[in-house]
Design a protein around this motif. Structure first.
Motif, PDB file in Angstrom:
ATOM      1  N   GLN A  95       7.143  -9.765  25.844  1.00 39.15           N
ATOM      2  CA  GLN A  95       7.580 -11.718  25.758  1.00 39.15           C
ATOM      3  C   GLN A  95       7.631 -12.134  27.120  1.00 39.15           C
ATOM      4  O   GLN A  95       7.291 -13.305  27.301  1.00 39.15           O
ATOM      5  N   MET A  96       7.705 -10.997  28.094  1.00 39.72           N
ATOM      6  CA  MET A  96       8.156 -11.472  29.652  1.00 39.72           C
ATOM      7  C   MET A  96       5.487 -12.009  29.826  1.00 39.72           C
ATOM      8  O   MET A  96       5.159 -12.676  30.441  1.00 39.72           O
ATOM      9  N   ILE A  97       5.178 -10.411  29.278  1.00 40.08           N
ATOM     10  CA  ILE A  97       3.434 -10.609  29.381  1.00 40.08           C
ATOM     11  C   ILE A  97       2.891 -12.015  28.903  1.00 40.08           C
ATOM     12  O   ILE A  97       2.605 -12.688  29.370  1.00 40.08           O
ATOM     13  N   LYS A  98       3.595 -11.951  27.674  1.00 35.65           N
ATOM     14  CA  LYS A  98       3.087 -12.793  26.759  1.00 35.65           C
ATOM     15  C   LYS A  98       3.020 -14.375  27.147  1.00 35.65           C
ATOM     16  O   LYS A  98       2.193 -15.386  27.364  1.00 35.65           O
ATOM     17  N   LYS A  99       4.332 -14.922  28.280  1.00 32.70           N
ATOM     18  CA  LYS A  99       4.239 -16.155  28.791  1.00 32.70           C
ATOM     19  C   LYS A  99       3.671 -15.816  30.186  1.00 32.70           C
ATOM     20  O   LYS A  99       2.766 -16.949  30.036  1.00 32.70           O
ATOM     21  N   THR A 113      -4.581 -10.959  36.772  1.00 33.33           N
ATOM     22  CA  THR A 113      -5.895 -10.636  37.400  1.00 33.33           C
ATOM     23  C   THR A 113      -6.471  -9.231  37.561  1.00 33.33           C
ATOM     24  O   THR A 113      -6.778  -9.401  38.149  1.00 33.33           O
ATOM     25  N   ASP A 114      -5.518  -9.472  38.661  1.00 33.94           N
ATOM     26  CA  ASP A 114      -5.606  -7.906  39.459  1.00 33.94           C
ATOM     27  C   ASP A 114      -5.212  -6.784  39.192  1.00 33.94           C
ATOM     28  O   ASP A 114      -4.174  -6.260  38.713  1.00 33.94           O
ATOM     29  N   ARG A 149      -2.663  -4.776  37.310  1.00 32.85           N
ATOM     30  CA  ARG A 149      -2.150  -5.159  35.380  1.00 32.85           C
ATOM     31  C   ARG A 149      -1.709  -3.565  35.186  1.00 32.85           C
ATOM     32  O   ARG A 149      -1.668  -4.220  33.834  1.00 32.85           O
ATOM     33  N   MET A 150      -2.578  -2.903  35.827  1.00 37.44           N
ATOM     34  CA  MET A 150      -2.017  -1.771  35.563  1.00 37.44           C
ATOM     35  C   MET A 150      -0.435  -1.165  35.465  1.00 37.44           C
ATOM     36  O   MET A 150       0.210  -0.872  34.426  1.00 37.44           O
ATOM     37  N   ILE A 151       0.545  -1.896  36.251  1.00 36.33           N
ATOM     38  CA  ILE A 151       1.861  -2.056  36.771  1.00 36.33           C
ATOM     39  C   ILE A 151       1.879  -2.824  35.100  1.00 36.33           C
ATOM     40  O   ILE A 151       3.024  -1.894  33.904  1.00 36.33           O
ATOM     41  N   GLN A 152       2.043  -3.907  34.451  1.00 44.21           N
ATOM     42  CA  GLN A 152       2.213  -4.393  33.107  1.00 44.21           C
ATOM     43  C   GLN A 152       1.829  -3.293  32.464  1.00 44.21           C
ATOM     44  O   GLN A 152       2.839  -3.361  30.838  1.00 44.21           O
ATOM     45  N   PHE A 189       2.146  -0.429  32.014  1.00 50.66           N
ATOM     46  CA  PHE A 189       2.516   0.915  31.809  1.00 50.66           C
ATOM     47  C   PHE A 189       3.688  -0.034  31.957  1.00 50.66           C
ATOM     48  O   PHE A 189       5.044   1.130  30.701  1.00 50.66           O
ATOM     49  N   MET A 190       4.679  -1.030  31.528  1.00 56.55           N
ATOM     50  CA  MET A 190       5.945  -1.362  30.944  1.00 56.55           C
ATOM     51  C   MET A 190       6.288  -1.688  30.165  1.00 56.55           C
ATOM     52  O   MET A 190       6.741  -1.398  29.167  1.00 56.55           O
ATOM     53  N   LEU A 191       4.751  -2.284  29.515  1.00 57.76           N
ATOM     54  CA  LEU A 191       4.300  -2.909  27.553  1.00 57.76           C
ATOM     55  C   LEU A 191       4.534  -1.217  27.693  1.00 57.76           C
ATOM     56  O   LEU A 191       5.311  -1.156  26.299  1.00 57.76           O
ATOM     57  N   TYR A 192       4.174  -0.239  27.286  1.00 56.37           N
ATOM     58  CA  TYR A 192       3.846   0.727  26.678  1.00 56.37           C
ATOM     59  C   TYR A 192       4.552   2.126  27.588  1.00 56.37           C
ATOM     60  O   TYR A 192       4.949   2.979  26.769  1.00 56.37           O
ATOM     61  N   GLY A 193       4.688   2.574  28.656  1.00 54.42           N
ATOM     62  CA  GLY A 193       5.200   3.452  29.382  1.00 54.42           C
ATOM     63  C   GLY A 193       6.457   3.357  28.874  1.00 54.42           C
ATOM     64  O   GLY A 193       7.383   4.073  28.983  1.00 54.42           O
ATOM     65  N   ILE A 194       7.340   2.432  29.160  1.00 50.97           N
ATOM     66  CA  ILE A 194       8.533   2.753  29.701  1.00 50.97           C
ATOM     67  C   ILE A 194       9.030   3.234  27.788  1.00 50.97           C
ATOM     68  O   ILE A 194       9.939   4.166  27.619  1.00 50.97           O
ATOM     69  N   PRO A 195       8.917   1.997  26.813  1.00 51.84           N
ATOM     70  CA  PRO A 195       8.989   2.580  25.487  1.00 51.84           C
ATOM     71  C   PRO A 195       8.661   4.363  25.374  1.00 51.84           C
ATOM     72  O   PRO A 195      10.033   4.413  24.734  1.00 51.84           O
ATOM     73  N   PHE A 196       7.991   4.218  25.675  1.00 54.09           N
ATOM     74  CA  PHE A 196       7.598   6.180  25.241  1.00 54.09           C
ATOM     75  C   PHE A 196       8.911   7.064  26.105  1.00 54.09           C
ATOM     76  O   PHE A 196       9.198   7.047  25.475  1.00 54.09           O
TER      77      PHE A 196
END
Length: 359
Positions: free
Chosen positions: A198-202, A207-208, A212-215, A217-224
């Motif tokens: 929801q946050m990334i979509k908004k 571009t950094d 982008r790598m942190i994003q 990780f937050m999107l896929y790493g935390i759910p894992f």
């Protein structure tokens, strides 16, 4: 941490007392809703207390996004000079009144609550002495009631990884516990993913490369991480996590509309022709971006394939356009003939005219 455990217990017991006075004192759908709702309202209590900090977190994130162009300019200016870059970045934070740590503060404040609830629920197990049962402000009756509390006939103190011996002590079915725990873990993973998406979509992808790598990780790493940790969490803790994620989705939806991201976080600038102004357009994504790029490439190829005459709307001139033979003209505008093979160079000094001398 004893104070945290005591505080978490008191909040849970308060809400259990409230709901015990409202709901009938028996199971409905094989569930002790008084204890389930006590955990749910523990989450609500924490989120209400932290809501002002949550708003500050969003404002801080917006401020960080707004100064990204200045940050990039400093990185380019002091590339290779890390010490100077750090000083200039801190100076920029002070000038813009931005606190980067504020973005993580609500999460840090919720960690002790999560750990406290995890400890309290692990403490609720049969066979404890009376002294252990009355720790953190519990009475013996409240302790026994919580140990026996169920969600769809699965004890809230049980885990997916609970051994058969542990489940026998609380009179629970291993199959029931695993099914309920698996469903809750699936909900936990889904809601965790949705809060990040929801946050990334908004705001869009950063571009950094590092950000982008942190994003990602937050999107896929935390759910894992929730998938692996859900194996060891008691059902009551998973209820807490799912409820917390649901409230986060609602809060983010409200805050993202009330405090939208700055223009430079969601848009790109496309230069126009000379004399025009920059057009700001939202970044396309997915299939829209793919088809958009395909249309642009096709249009560019059609434009490059046109002749200058077609591109300007004027008629083409020259040998190919008229079908006539190409002729060269001399200084006086008359056609000039090419010298025959083997002819000597023309001497312009003799007679002032170009004479040919045969070889």
């Amino acid at each position: 941490m004893g104070g945290i455990y005591w505080l978490i217990s008191k909040v849970m017991l308060f809400w259990h007392t409230v709901w015990d006075s409202i709901l009938p004192d028996h199971r409905v759908l094989s569930t002790n809703w008084q204890w389930v709702l006590a955990i749910v309202f523990l989450v609500i209590t924490v989120r209400v207390v932290l809501f002002p900090i949550f708003v500050k977190q969003i404002k801080s994130q917006r401020a960080m996004q707004a100064i990204q162009p200045k940050m990039k300019a400093l990185q380019e200016k002091h590339k290779g000079d890390r010490e100077t870059l750090q000083k200039e970045v801190m100076k920029l934070y002070q000038e813009e009144k931005v606190n980067p740590l504020m973005g993580c503060l609500p999460m840090f404040l919720q960690i002790p609550v999560f750990i406290g609830l995890l400890h309290v629920l692990r403490h609720l197990r049969p066979g404890q002495s009376e002294h252990q049962q009355t720790l953190y402000g519990w009475t013996v009756d409240e302790f026994k009631s919580a140990v026996d509390a169920r969600l769809f006939d699965a004890p809230i103190v049980a885990k997916f990884s609970s051994s058969t011996a542990d489940l026998i002590q609380i009179n629970a079915s291993s199959t029931t516990v695993k099914i309920v725990a698996a469903i809750l873990v699936a909900l936990m993973i889904t809601t965790t993913y949705l809060t990040q998406r929801q946050m990334i979509k908004k705001t869009g992808w950063n571009t950094d490369p590092q950000q982008r790598m942190i994003q990602k990780f937050m999107l896929y790493g935390i759910p894992f991480f929730t998938l692996t940790s859900g194996w060891y969490f008691p059902i009551g803790v998973i209820i807490y996590w799912v409820t917390n994620n649901a409230i986060t989705l609602a809060q983010q939806f409200w805050v993202l509309h009330k405090y939208p991201p700055p223009a430079n976080a969601t848009t790109t600038t496309t230069p126009l022709k000379a004399g025009g102004t920059a057009k700001v357009a939202e970044k396309p994504s997915g299939l829209a971006a793919l088809f958009g790029r395909a249309r642009e490439e096709a249009a560019a190829q059609r434009t490059n394939g046109r002749s200058p005459a077609k591109a300007t709307g004027a008629k083409a001139t020259g040998a190919k356009a008229t079908g006539a033979k190409a002729t060269d003209t001399g200084a006086n505008g008359a056609p000039s003939r090419a010298p025959k093979p083997g002819a000597k160079p023309i001497n312009p000094k003799k007679g002032g005219a170009a004479k040919r001398q045969s070889g």
